[in-house]
Write an enzyme that holds these catalytic residues in place. Structure first.
Site, PDB file in Angstrom:
ATOM      1  N   HIS A 104       0.926  -1.061   0.289  1.00  0.00           N
ATOM      2  CA  HIS A 104      -0.189  -0.069  -0.366  1.00  0.00           C
ATOM      3  C   HIS A 104       0.459   1.044  -0.057  1.00  0.00           C
ATOM      4  O   HIS A 104       0.211   2.499  -0.308  1.00  0.00           O
ATOM      5  CB  HIS A 104      -1.254   0.063   1.172  1.00  0.00           C
ATOM      6  CG  HIS A 104      -2.321  -1.102   0.767  1.00  0.00           C
ATOM      7  ND1 HIS A 104      -2.117  -2.321   1.123  1.00  0.00           N
ATOM      8  CD2 HIS A 104      -3.566  -0.545   1.004  1.00  0.00           C
ATOM      9  CE1 HIS A 104      -2.938  -2.777   0.391  1.00  0.00           C
ATOM     10  NE2 HIS A 104      -4.285  -1.571   0.294  1.00  0.00           N
ATOM     11  N   TRP A 114      -7.072  -6.499  -6.621  1.00  0.00           N
ATOM     12  CA  TRP A 114      -7.223  -7.511  -6.157  1.00  0.00           C
ATOM     13  C   TRP A 114      -6.508  -8.861  -6.802  1.00  0.00           C
ATOM     14  O   TRP A 114      -5.938  -9.793  -5.301  1.00  0.00           O
ATOM     15  CB  TRP A 114      -8.306  -7.929  -6.606  1.00  0.00           C
ATOM     16  CG  TRP A 114      -9.852  -6.749  -5.717  1.00  0.00           C
ATOM     17  CD1 TRP A 114      -9.857  -6.133  -5.259  1.00  0.00           C
ATOM     18  CD2 TRP A 114     -11.353  -6.430  -6.050  1.00  0.00           C
ATOM     19  NE1 TRP A 114     -10.851  -5.273  -5.263  1.00  0.00           N
ATOM     20  CE2 TRP A 114     -11.662  -5.813  -5.205  1.00  0.00           C
ATOM     21  CE3 TRP A 114     -11.875  -7.608  -6.943  1.00  0.00           C
ATOM     22  CZ2 TRP A 114     -13.237  -5.656  -5.397  1.00  0.00           C
ATOM     23  CZ3 TRP A 114     -13.706  -7.798  -7.582  1.00  0.00           C
ATOM     24  CH2 TRP A 114     -13.499  -6.658  -6.599  1.00  0.00           C
TER      25      TRP A 114
END
Length: 97
Positions: free
Chosen positions: A15, A70
């Site tokens: 992230h 994803w």
């Protein structure tokens, strides 16, 4: 959402290097002020985001960039068959402005 045990640092690392295209997709989709919190005992992830539209990031699954993200995250999170993160909708029980 649920993080697999032992992947806390990897989750943070991925992230921290969020793809620019993913950031743009989120912002273009009306998602802002987005934070994800980790509950250590249960490995649960709690996401908070403010949106300017009706949906949030979990509603962007038809977007190719979202599907790619994803897939990238599927090895470290509990996911559905389409690799979307398993998530539990939480109804708001209290709000104070």
């Amino acid at each position: 959402m649920f993080l697999k045990p032992g992947f806390e640092e990897e989750y943070k690392k991925r992230h921290a290097a969020l793809w620019p295209e993913m950031k743009k997709m989120l912002k273009d989709g009306g998602v802002g002020n987005y934070s994800i919190y980790w509950e250590k005992k249960t490995n649960m992830l709690f996401a908070y985001q403010e949106t300017s539209g009706e949906g949030g990031s979990q509603d962007m699954g038809t977007n190719e960039m979202c599907q790619k993200w994803w897939d990238y995250m599927a090895d470290i999170m509990e996911v559905n068959p389409d690799n979307s993160p398993i998530s539990i909708p939480l109804p708001e029980m209290f709000h104070l402005d």
